[in-house]
Design a protein around this motif. Sequence first.
Motif, short mmCIF file in Angstrom:
data_model
loop_
_atom_site.label_atom_id
_atom_site.label_comp_id
_atom_site.label_asym_id
_atom_site.label_seq_id
_atom_site.Cartn_x
_atom_site.Cartn_y
_atom_site.Cartn_z
N LEU A 92 -46.40 5.19 6.54
CA LEU A 92 -47.32 4.98 7.80
C LEU A 92 -48.61 5.97 7.72
O LEU A 92 -49.40 5.45 8.25
N ALA A 93 -48.55 6.96 7.07
CA ALA A 93 -49.77 7.88 7.00
C ALA A 93 -50.76 7.43 6.27
O ALA A 93 -52.04 7.48 6.60
N ILE A 94 -50.48 6.71 4.90
CA ILE A 94 -51.69 6.18 4.20
C ILE A 94 -52.53 5.19 4.89
O ILE A 94 -53.70 5.42 4.78
N PRO A 95 -52.07 3.92 5.64
CA PRO A 95 -52.82 2.99 6.17
C PRO A 95 -53.69 3.73 7.55
O PRO A 95 -54.67 3.52 7.67
N PHE A 96 -52.92 4.88 8.04
CA PHE A 96 -53.72 5.27 9.11
C PHE A 96 -54.93 6.32 8.65
O PHE A 96 -55.91 6.19 9.16
N LEU A 97 -54.51 7.06 7.67
CA LEU A 97 -55.73 7.75 6.89
C LEU A 97 -56.93 6.99 6.70
O LEU A 97 -58.05 7.22 6.82
N PHE A 98 -56.43 5.85 5.97
CA PHE A 98 -57.63 4.96 5.26
C PHE A 98 -58.16 4.33 6.69
O PHE A 98 -59.53 3.84 6.39
N SER A 99 -57.68 4.13 7.62
CA SER A 99 -58.31 3.40 8.79
C SER A 99 -59.30 4.28 9.40
O SER A 99 -60.03 3.96 10.40
N LEU A 127 -75.24 6.62 6.19
CA LEU A 127 -74.57 5.56 6.53
C LEU A 127 -74.25 4.32 5.49
O LEU A 127 -73.87 3.13 5.63
N ALA A 128 -74.44 4.73 4.17
CA ALA A 128 -74.60 3.80 3.12
C ALA A 128 -73.18 3.65 2.37
O ALA A 128 -72.96 2.55 2.07
N GLY A 129 -72.56 4.73 2.44
CA GLY A 129 -71.25 4.80 1.56
C GLY A 129 -70.03 5.08 2.27
O GLY A 129 -70.10 4.90 3.77
N PRO A 130 -68.93 5.40 2.00
CA PRO A 130 -67.70 5.55 2.51
C PRO A 130 -68.17 7.06 3.51
O PRO A 130 -68.45 7.97 2.90
N PHE A 131 -67.67 6.78 4.92
CA PHE A 131 -67.85 8.06 5.54
C PHE A 131 -66.91 7.94 6.76
O PHE A 131 -66.42 6.59 7.14
N MET A 132 -66.57 9.04 7.50
CA MET A 132 -65.41 8.86 8.58
C MET A 132 -66.12 8.38 9.61
O MET A 132 -67.16 8.37 10.21
N LYS A 133 -65.07 7.50 10.64
CA LYS A 133 -65.68 7.00 11.81
C LYS A 133 -66.08 7.85 12.86
O LYS A 133 -67.04 7.53 13.48
#
Length: 369
Positions: A92-99, A127-133
């Motif tokens: 459950l933690a993995i998809p939550f962290l990735f989301s 804002l071009a690469g992976p970043f936290m929402k």
Amino acid sequence: MKKSREYRIVRIRIKRTKRLPAFLTALTKSKIVLRNLTTTENEVTFHTVRKHLPTIRSLRYQYGVSFRIESLDDDQVLRKEWIVYAGLAILLAIPFLFSQWIWQVSIDNATPEQSEQLSATLQEMHLAGPFMKKDKPDDSLIRQYILSKHRDLSWVHIHRRGSKLIFEPLAAPKIENEVTNDTVKGNLIANKSGVITHFNLEKGERVVDENDAVKDGDLLVSGVLKRGEEDIVYGAEGEVYADYWIESDFSMPKKITYQTMGEKTYHFRWANEKKSENEWKVVKLPNWFSAIGEVYLQQELIEKNVILDDKSIEDIVIPLLHQKYVKELPPKTVVKREKLLNVTIDNDTVRGKVLFLVNENIAIKQAIN
């Protein structure tokens, strides 16, 4: 009906020892039913129910045998074991962290030039690469910054689909700047009321400061320099930008048709062929190849029909009004913010009112008497 816990079926696996027959005989004397009894060279297996486990464990210590218990009940999806709970928590933690991250940023429905320029701006904003929402600024702030950097755009749609952020720019209508030979020396006065944001002056002396509220006709920049008792008229030149609100009432059909950018495709044409419609960019190739032909990028236009509802007002109507005002207002004007006041939808018409915060050069020249 679900079985109670004590009647759930388990499988017992017992290692073969010399005392195993006596152990099985003791189980039978204790009135424990042994179902599906199977034997192999190394072990004996049978099925029973959970309520007999205390008796089986007691006899195990008495006869010195070891065994392993396995649950067979179909109703029991998760066993009460720490490794099961730990695995479930990780699952459950993995998809939550990735989301919590934006993993992909794309620019849709844009010309190659717009995509390249907008990508550079998104790099500046991180804002071009992976970043936290949680690190993403508000959409209105992102849009305001992009429109201030790209005067050729009238609007930028910002969509989020899961962990993907999508930007769709709309080009502003082209406005040909009028060339004037204004040699009259004068002051700069306001032609609208607003709040001063910044200056872009070539010459002149400021009479107001940034964040000052001014009214139509107020003096903004003086073209007169005082030297003792003498006044030297040298004129003021430049721009003075201010924020002000525009209130817009709109009424349009409930069903509208518009065009959007489609798929980009590469095409080849011979050197003697005419240019194609919707041609965006010619691909750079070796000089010797230009005598034969050239490869160009083409982007089709897709016509879409939309029936307006409450959800589509902000995505479609406001950008259309935004583009209307950008076309009517002077060059370098930026619509910084919008606020939807009210909307009414009947059988075939959509009516409403929108406020736009506009940043415009409000300075005009007034001849010095």
